[in-house]
Design a protein around this motif. Sequence first.
Motif, PDB file in Angstrom:
ATOM      1  N   UNK A  31      -2.498  -7.009   4.858  1.00 14.38           N
ATOM      2  CA  UNK A  31      -3.062  -8.139   4.108  1.00 14.38           C
ATOM      3  C   UNK A  31      -2.251  -8.377   2.838  1.00 14.38           C
ATOM      4  N   UNK A  32      -1.852  -7.309   2.156  1.00 16.24           N
ATOM      5  CA  UNK A  32      -1.025  -7.452   0.954  1.00 16.24           C
ATOM      6  C   UNK A  32       0.271  -8.185   1.292  1.00 16.24           C
ATOM      7  N   UNK A  33       0.901  -7.808   2.396  1.00 17.44           N
ATOM      8  CA  UNK A  33       2.177  -8.424   2.789  1.00 17.44           C
ATOM      9  C   UNK A  33       1.988  -9.881   3.211  1.00 17.44           C
ATOM     10  N   UNK A  34       1.049 -10.121   4.121  1.00 14.43           N
ATOM     11  CA  UNK A  34       0.920 -11.462   4.713  1.00 14.43           C
ATOM     12  C   UNK A  34       0.161 -12.455   3.836  1.00 14.43           C
ATOM     13  N   UNK A  35      -0.803 -11.974   3.067  1.00 10.96           N
ATOM     14  CA  UNK A  35      -1.649 -12.870   2.277  1.00 10.96           C
ATOM     15  C   UNK A  35      -1.217 -12.868   0.811  1.00 10.96           C
ATOM     16  N   UNK A  36      -1.256 -11.697   0.177  1.00  8.10           N
ATOM     17  CA  UNK A  36      -0.969 -11.631  -1.253  1.00  8.10           C
ATOM     18  C   UNK A  36       0.500 -11.948  -1.562  1.00  8.10           C
ATOM     19  N   UNK A  37       1.430 -11.397  -0.756  1.00  6.40           N
ATOM     20  CA  UNK A  37       2.853 -11.681  -0.955  1.00  6.40           C
ATOM     21  C   UNK A  37       3.264 -12.982  -0.262  1.00  6.40           C
ATOM     22  N   UNK A  38       2.381 -13.492   0.600  1.00  8.04           N
ATOM     23  CA  UNK A  38       2.639 -14.700   1.389  1.00  8.04           C
ATOM     24  C   UNK A  38       3.933 -14.589   2.200  1.00  8.04           C
ATOM     25  N   UNK A  39       4.174 -13.400   2.751  1.00  9.56           N
ATOM     26  CA  UNK A  39       5.341 -13.178   3.597  1.00  9.56           C
ATOM     27  C   UNK A  39       5.101 -13.839   4.945  1.00  9.56           C
TER      28      UNK A  39
END
Length: 164
Positions: free
Chosen positions: A88-96
């Motif tokens: 979630x941090x990668x895909x949502x928060x970092x918007x990767x």
Amino acid sequence: MAISFVRIDDRMIHGLITVRWGKEYPCDGIIAVNDKAANNAILAEAYKAASDKKTFVWTLDHFNQVRDKVLSSETKYFLITKNPQDMKTILVDMNFKPGDIKTIIVGPGNDREGAIKLGDNQSFTQSEGDAFEAIEKNGYNVEFALLPDQRLGDWNKFKSRFGY
């Protein structure tokens, strides 16, 4: 395309990842993202030894620093996190955005206190469910599958068990 497969797996790197999933989604290397594993030299080396592919074990911060290099690479990578919160941090928060990949495959989740059992070796806590919900709301399909031929279903089938 630099990312060929995205997975959440509490074991991160093991034989089933490279052998079975590698047939479905060919790759040249593996990027495992987990702060604890990346900051423990013995653990990081054990994960690297679990595959004959080029393997990296990175912290979330390091991944964020090199994400553009990963996307522009000619190498096809599996992107794996140990838990849904890191993904979630990668895909949502970092918007990767991992290329054209829209399905996140969820593998094993250990049975533990407070976890909701979805199927064999697939149990998740409320905070993990919250991460799945955020990932889905960010445009991804979250699919639970230990192996390519062992699919339990997607997040929509289970989300009500987490209050969604």
